[in-house]
Design an enzyme around this catalytic site. Structure first.
Site, PDB file in Angstrom:
ATOM      1  CG  ASP A 178      -2.238   0.739   0.966  1.00 55.01           C
ATOM      2  OD1 ASP A 178      -2.237   1.679   0.142  1.00 55.01           O
ATOM      3  OD2 ASP A 178      -3.250   0.408   1.595  1.00 55.01           O
ATOM      4  CD  GLU A 198      -6.723   5.420   2.897  1.00 53.31           C
ATOM      5  OE1 GLU A 198      -5.783   5.110   3.635  1.00 53.31           O
ATOM      6  OE2 GLU A 198      -6.577   5.609   1.666  1.00 53.31           O
TER       7      GLU A 198
END
Length: 629
Positions: free
Chosen positions: A311, A516
């Site tokens: 990521d 997020e």
């Protein structure tokens, strides 16, 4: 001519022929021959590559630091656009294609001419791009339990991504969100692993249908209108303690594998090209450093042959605080089995560090070769070597009417009717199109940005008229009888509502966009003025409340006041899908794919739990029949 001279001539002729053959061989590289098997092409290319060229392939950088020169100098294997990382504000498909092609020319001008792969977060349509079709977020699509629909959405998304010259989408997210306090819960199809597994059908939509008889785990991307997909985030991202983003999933192996792994089994079988590791941990071990799950399980046991990508700055976060021991982070990430490293900005530090570690035998060359083989396998399988440069022929697909119609259909199927009338004998929905005067109210009624949520144009999403689409207010105006007066007041007072004698009201409220960690919430309340609008309007006139949110939110305190309640999740650009069902052109069919709690004190609470006592249970959803015109 004497025998002696004939001998000399023969030697000369043989020499010329040998030179000609050598020259022909020099121009012929097996790896450039599309007729050769992919395994042969990989082997041929690998033996020609230097360590620097191999490490370049393992490096993915953000477009903000990319250039033709940087890509050429460092042999960069991949470039990405992070959320909101665009060539220009409101850039056209042509501008995107020109940018991607310019970067690609940097790759093609290197010694071996290995094309780069360009990646982007296309998580509900091609959501970074102005005028793209924005589909409902996954939290809504799970409601449909319709794999055929999500496959169509995958195919439409792939066409729109290719319209901008991009070949790689960081989708789908196949997290199983077990706690709606998590800020990424809207990226998850359901709390139920069976529904999430069903929805992996988006992968053949994005990549194409894997050919019959294909070896398990081999990546497949079938043609110029398809993209490489990325199943994410491996593994357990949706199970973290208290729903904390990037947190720790504290469960035993049986629960961990039975809840979070099933969708990955299917993704691998369907030929997913790439898998992204999660920021999160399992029982204290960071996934970016988990060799057992990445190498032993995913690569060796499941036979996954695509590449594993980190990521965004994922290896930096192996340490706490992040980036405090980068050498250790590189070793841990490499040892875990990560193949491509998303190092958006500090790519030279990564390249220098990995080069040093390999040259000094802290990391074996075999681990580098495993990574590069996997990356090349994906690139060869996509046909990137044969067609590295994009053209403008796909531009017509961006935001096309066909795709918008599909998104509108998806919106209709994602809606869940939670309440319909204060008594079963007097349902409010479907609403009549013919009325004297109706009220539309609420912060989310006329706001495309709010309707789409996070990961739209910008990483965190935005408010207002941010891209092409139809707001719910404009959809109401298009749907009702021309003689029906539509009054819009975002946050009316109760005296305004009482004095106007409305036939009924539509109130559209909900969460503001987030992504997020910014979406992590301990209270899950609708922000003001949402509750005030509900009370002012619904206390004075018959009302339907449409909730725009990325997850179930606190609604119980307002239920007695509300006549009808609809969960619309984050529907995207096509608000007409909401009014299609509100006014009865289509019936409500959606069933909750998430448990709707009474109070946050109950969380986490999922179907099957001993303490299960929801406001609306998993699978709940009232239905209506389409109204006959």
């Amino acid at each position: 001519m004497g025998v002696k001279n004939m001998g000399k001539a023969s030697v000369l002729l043989i020499t010329v022929i040998c030179c000609w053959i050598s020259m022909a061989e020099a121009d012929y590289f097996k790896y450039k021959d599309p007729k050769k098997p992919i395994g042969v092409r990989i082997k041929d290319l690998m033996k020609r590559m230097t360590l620097e060229e191999k490490i370049g392939q393992m490096t993915q950088i953000d477009k903000k630091v990319a250039s033709n020169e940087v890509i050429n100098k460092y042999f960069i294997g991949s470039v990405l656009s992070g959320g909101g990382s665009v060539p220009a504000k409101q850039a056209s498909p042509k501008t995107w294609v020109d940018m991607v092609n310019d970067y690609q020319k940097g790759s093609l001008s290197t010694r071996l001419g290995i094309p780069l792969i360009y990646g982007i977060d296309a998580v509900h349509g091609h959501n970074n791009v102005y005028k793209a079709t924005i589909f409902p977020h996954n939290v809504g699509l799970g409601v449909t339990r319709d794999p055929v629909l999500v496959k169509k959405i995958g195919a439409a998304t792939a066409r729109e991504v290719r319209a901008t010259g991009i070949q790689y989408a960081f989708a789908p997210c196949i997290a199983v969100c077990r706690d709606p306090r998590w800020g990424r819960c809207y990226e998850s199809y359901s709390e139920d692993p069976k529904i999430v597994k069903l929805m992996t059908e988006i992968i053949p939509g994005l990549q194409g249908e894997i050919p019959a008889g294909s070896r398990k785990g081999v990546p497949f991307v079938g043609g110029p209108d398809k993209v490489a997909a990325c199943a994410k985030h491996y593994l357990g991202d949706g199970g973290t303690h208290l729903g904390t983003n990037e947190g720790n999933t504290i469960v035993d192996a049986k629960e961990f594998f039975s809840i979070h792994m099933p969708a990955y089994y299917d993704a691998v079988i369907k030929g997913v090209a790439t898998i992204m590791t999660s920021y999160s941990s399992w029982n204290g071990v960071k996934m970016h450093a988990n060799r057992y799950l990445v190498t032993d399980f995913l690569k060796n046991r499941l036979k996954f042959k695509g590449f594993v990508i980190s990521d965004w700055q994922g290896i930096d976060r192996i340490t706490t605080p992040e980036h405090t021991n980068y050498t250790y982070s590189i070793i841990a990430g490499m040892n875990a089995g990560i193949d491509m490293f998303m190092v958006p900005y500090n790519y030279t530090e990564f390249i220098d560090g990995l080069t040093y570690l390999v040259k000094n035998r802290f990391i074996p060359m075999s681990r580098v070769d495993d990574a590069v083989k996997r990356i090349l396998r994906v690139k060869f399988s996509m046909g990137l070597f044969e067609k590295p440069l994009a053209d403008y022929s796909m531009a017509k697909y961006l935001g096309s009417q066909e795709h918008r119609d599909l998104a509108r259909e998806a919106v209709r199927k994602t809606l869940v009717l939670l309440k319909n009338g204060k008594s079963l004998k007097k349902p409010l929905l479907p609403l009549p199109k013919k009325a004297s005067k109706i009220l539309v109210a609420g912060s989310h009624a006329d706001n495309i940005g709010y309707q789409c949520g996070g990961w739209t144009i910008e990483w965190q999403g935005l408010s207002g008229d941010i891209t092409d689409g139809t707001t719910i207010l404009s959809a109401v105006k298009k749907t009702v009888d021309p003689k029906t007066q539509v009054v819009y007041n975002e946050n009316p007072s109760d005296s305004f509502v009482k004095s106007n004698k409305f036939d009924y009201a539509i109130v559209v409220v909900g969460e503001h966009p987030y992504a997020e960690t910014f979406g992590d919430s301990k209270n899950l309340t609708i922000p003001e003025p949402g509750p005030s609008t509900i009370n002012n309007v619904c206390g004075s006139v018959k009302c339907v409340v449409v909730v725009i949110s990325g997850r179930p939110v606190v609604i119980q305190p307002y239920l007695k006041t509300i006549d009808a309640l609809v969960a619309a999740w984050l529907p995207g650009s096509e608000g007409q899908g909401v009014t299609d069902v509100l006014f009865g052109d289509y019936g409500f069919t959606g069933k909750l794919a998430r448990t709707w709690f009474k109070s946050v004190d109950q969380l986490p609470m999922n179907v099957g739990d001993a303490h299960y006592d929801p406001l609306y249970p998993f699978g709940f959803g009232l239905t209506t029949k389409p109204r006959k015109n």
